[in-house]
Enzyme design. Structure first.
Site, mmCIF file in Angstrom:
data_model
loop_
_atom_site.group_PDB
_atom_site.id
_atom_site.type_symbol
_atom_site.label_atom_id
_atom_site.label_comp_id
_atom_site.label_asym_id
_atom_site.label_seq_id
_atom_site.Cartn_x
_atom_site.Cartn_y
_atom_site.Cartn_z
ATOM 1 C CB SER A 172 -8.001 -16.062 -5.367
ATOM 2 O OG SER A 172 -8.406 -17.257 -5.973
ATOM 3 C CE1 TYR A 186 -1.440 -19.884 -9.576
ATOM 4 C CE2 TYR A 186 -3.501 -19.945 -10.819
ATOM 5 C CZ TYR A 186 -2.509 -19.217 -10.166
ATOM 6 O OH TYR A 186 -2.601 -17.853 -10.099
ATOM 7 C CE LYS A 190 -3.028 -18.023 -6.821
ATOM 8 N NZ LYS A 190 -2.486 -16.926 -5.994
HETATM 9 N N1 LIG Z 1 -0.129 -12.994 -13.711
HETATM 10 C C1 LIG Z 1 -1.274 -13.628 -13.791
HETATM 11 O O1 LIG Z 1 -1.736 -14.003 -14.872
HETATM 12 C C2 LIG Z 1 -2.062 -13.881 -12.563
HETATM 13 C C3 LIG Z 1 -1.474 -13.945 -11.318
HETATM 14 N N2 LIG Z 1 -2.235 -14.216 -10.216
HETATM 15 C C4 LIG Z 1 -1.623 -14.289 -8.903
HETATM 16 O O2 LIG Z 1 -1.106 -13.017 -8.578
HETATM 17 C C5 LIG Z 1 0.052 -13.157 -7.782
HETATM 18 C C6 LIG Z 1 1.201 -12.401 -8.414
HETATM 19 O O3 LIG Z 1 1.408 -12.916 -9.701
HETATM 20 P P1 LIG Z 1 2.462 -12.276 -10.713
HETATM 21 O O4 LIG Z 1 2.517 -10.827 -10.508
HETATM 22 O O5 LIG Z 1 2.166 -12.838 -12.033
HETATM 23 O O6 LIG Z 1 3.795 -12.982 -10.157
HETATM 24 P P2 LIG Z 1 5.352 -12.712 -10.378
HETATM 25 O O7 LIG Z 1 5.941 -14.069 -10.608
HETATM 26 O O8 LIG Z 1 5.617 -11.666 -11.386
HETATM 27 O O9 LIG Z 1 5.794 -12.203 -8.929
HETATM 28 C C7 LIG Z 1 5.716 -13.061 -7.837
HETATM 29 C C8 LIG Z 1 6.192 -12.351 -6.605
HETATM 30 O O10 LIG Z 1 6.082 -13.219 -5.468
HETATM 31 C C9 LIG Z 1 7.347 -13.365 -4.853
HETATM 32 N N3 LIG Z 1 7.429 -14.721 -4.292
HETATM 33 C C10 LIG Z 1 7.277 -15.892 -4.947
HETATM 34 N N4 LIG Z 1 7.430 -16.920 -4.108
HETATM 35 C C11 LIG Z 1 7.686 -16.399 -2.884
HETATM 36 C C12 LIG Z 1 7.949 -16.950 -1.606
HETATM 37 N N5 LIG Z 1 7.990 -18.273 -1.417
HETATM 38 N N6 LIG Z 1 8.172 -16.122 -0.569
HETATM 39 C C13 LIG Z 1 8.136 -14.782 -0.750
HETATM 40 N N7 LIG Z 1 7.895 -14.206 -1.928
HETATM 41 C C14 LIG Z 1 7.680 -15.001 -2.993
HETATM 42 C C15 LIG Z 1 8.350 -13.113 -5.966
HETATM 43 O O11 LIG Z 1 9.634 -12.707 -5.520
HETATM 44 P P3 LIG Z 1 10.821 -13.772 -5.235
HETATM 45 O O12 LIG Z 1 10.769 -14.763 -6.348
HETATM 46 O O13 LIG Z 1 12.057 -12.959 -5.185
HETATM 47 O O14 LIG Z 1 10.497 -14.389 -3.908
HETATM 48 C C16 LIG Z 1 7.653 -11.954 -6.675
HETATM 49 O O15 LIG Z 1 7.836 -10.767 -5.953
HETATM 50 C C17 LIG Z 1 0.289 -14.649 -7.645
HETATM 51 O O16 LIG Z 1 -0.268 -15.100 -6.435
HETATM 52 C C18 LIG Z 1 -0.449 -15.231 -8.818
HETATM 53 O O17 LIG Z 1 -0.858 -16.543 -8.582
HETATM 54 C C19 LIG Z 1 -3.582 -14.410 -10.307
HETATM 55 C C20 LIG Z 1 -4.203 -14.352 -11.525
HETATM 56 C C21 LIG Z 1 -3.503 -14.093 -12.736
HETATM 57 C C1 LIG Z 2 -19.696 -16.449 -18.497
HETATM 58 C C2 LIG Z 2 -18.324 -16.190 -18.010
HETATM 59 C C3 LIG Z 2 -17.332 -16.339 -19.107
HETATM 60 C C4 LIG Z 2 -15.967 -16.147 -18.590
HETATM 61 C C5 LIG Z 2 -15.000 -17.064 -19.284
HETATM 62 C C6 LIG Z 2 -13.823 -17.240 -18.421
HETATM 63 C C7 LIG Z 2 -12.875 -18.248 -18.959
HETATM 64 C C8 LIG Z 2 -11.855 -18.521 -17.938
HETATM 65 C C9 LIG Z 2 -10.480 -18.185 -18.376
HETATM 66 C C10 LIG Z 2 -9.620 -18.261 -17.194
HETATM 67 C C11 LIG Z 2 -8.236 -17.912 -17.485
HETATM 68 C C12 LIG Z 2 -7.328 -18.452 -16.417
HETATM 69 C C13 LIG Z 2 -6.839 -17.409 -15.494
HETATM 70 C C14 LIG Z 2 -5.699 -17.919 -14.692
HETATM 71 C C15 LIG Z 2 -4.747 -16.806 -14.397
HETATM 72 C C16 LIG Z 2 -3.671 -17.220 -13.503
HETATM 73 O O1 LIG Z 2 -3.875 -17.306 -12.320
HETATM 74 C C17 LIG Z 2 -2.338 -17.536 -14.052
HETATM 75 N N1 LIG Z 2 -2.076 -16.844 -15.247
HETATM 76 C C18 LIG Z 2 -1.277 -17.219 -13.027
HETATM 77 O O2 LIG Z 2 -0.019 -17.027 -13.571
#
Ligand SMILES: NC(=O)C1=CN([C@@H]2O[C@H](COP(=O)(O)OP(=O)(O)OC[C@H]3O[C@@H](n4cnc5c(N)ncnc54)[C@H](OP(=O)(O)O)[C@@H]3O)[C@@H](O)[C@H]2O)C=CC1
Ligand SMILES: CCCCCCCCCCCCCCCC(=O)[C@@H](N)CO
Length: 300
Positions: A172, A186, A190
């Protein structure tokens, strides 16, 4: 009188500690295990795959882009700990066609054995003000982030139940714990994962299957860099209150929590506070976790 009450409380706490191993699962053994990582070709998913591979697991990577998959396979193979280990690549869109997802997972299981750990990490994000986000993005994100986690899980659950073992991780986000400016498309995807995880955990716990929901903060990945290009200023300012993590660190925490069978997985002190504040009625995996929620919720 006071002393008696104190002794009573100490006795209760000790008792709870004694029974807590009974309610927490046996750790998953990664050496020789089959770990499937969707979204395993980039960012957090790639680091999760590397972390599991370093601990002796066999890996199936799932993503769409074949070149990225092959490149990642090579990168992962540098970390092999024995000469039997395999990294299998499967190019499929996890969000489109259930049958197709089921088929490729069947093939993967024929090659590497039943899935011990499935990590649903494929996902993507779009940020913007509600009225500026293209209408079809709402549907697309729900398909990739939510259905793209339902399909692989649905495809492996029967075998896990038959074997009476297995782990499933849903990645998530902190944005799946609270709704934030810019994340109207988004965040709901999640939040949906948490609902799925809670309901599924209740169903599969009798089968010794454990679910983990991970709530990572902003993490330095190709996906995050892409998102940052169009992120509204308000979203950036709010997000800056929480730190940007390294994907390796987030992956280590997720793998550790999956091995231990922890339901909640979070990173850092704000991750900890958010998990307490938003714990609701989600399962706790240890007595201490429950006690901390009760003690700290009001203060925070
Ligand atoms: N980076 C962040 O700040 C955060 C990320 N997340 C979550 O973590 C996960 C990974 O994020 P992150 O590492 O940044 O992502 P990236 O964009 O770096 O990587 C995404 C991966 O998912 C694959 N993918 C995307 N769409 C599909 C699809 N339809 N079918 C199969 N594979 C797919 C991509 O490959 P391809 O495109 O080749 O399919 C790639 O391998 C996500 O779910 C994101 O929402 C959560 C919190 C914070
Ligand atoms: C008392 C508690 C205090 C905590 C404060 C928290 C503030 C929240 C900030 C949230 C940042 C958003 C994350 C989203 C990440 C994400 O899923 C995307 N980057 C995906 O690409």
């Amino acid at each position: 009188m006071l002393l008696l009450a104190a002794a009573f409380i100490v006795a209760i706490v000790l008792l709870l500690y004694m029974v807590s191993p009974l309610i927490s699962p046996k750790p998953l053994k990664l050496p020789g295990a089959h770990v499937v990582v969707t979204g395993g070709s980039s960012g957090i998913g790639k680091c999760i795959a590397i972390e599991c591979y370093k601990q002796g697991a066999f890996i199936t990577l799932i993503a769409r882009d074949e070149n990225k998959l092959l490149q990642t396979k090579k990168e992962i193979e540098k970390y092999s700990v024995n000469d039997k280990q395999v990294v299998l690549c499967i190019s499929v869109d996890v969000s489109k066609d259930y049958e197709q997802v089921e088929n490729v997972l069947k093939q993967a299981q024929e090659k590497l054995g039943p899935v011990d750990l499935l990590v649903n990490c494929a996902g993507t994000s779009v940020t913007g003000k509600f009225e500026d986000i293209e209408v079809n993005s709402f549907e697309r994100l729900m398909a990739v982030n939510y259905l793209g986690s339902v399909y692989p899980s649905r495809a492996v659950i029967s075998t896990m139940k038959e074997r009476r073992m297995g782990r499933i991780v849903f990645v998530s986000s902190q944005a799946g714990q609270l709704g934030l400016f810019g994340y109207t498309a988004y965040s709901p995807t999640k939040f949906a994962l948490r609902g799925l995880a809670e309901a599924l955990q209740m169903e599969v716990k009798p089968y010794n299957i454990y679910i983990t929901v991970a709530y990572p903060p902003d993490t330095d990945t190709p996906g995050f860099a892409e998102e940052s290009k169009t992120k509204p200023l308000e979203t950036k300012l709010i997000s800056e209150t929480s730190s940007v993590c390294q994907a390796e660190q987030v992956a280590r925490v997720i793998v550790k929590d999956a091995i231990q069978g922890n339901f909640n997985s979070f990173v850092g002190s704000d991750g900890y506070m958010l998990s307490i504040l938003t714990s609701g009625m989600s399962p706790v995996t240890s007595i201490t976790e429950g006690l901390q929620q009760v003690r700290l919720a009001k203060v925070l």
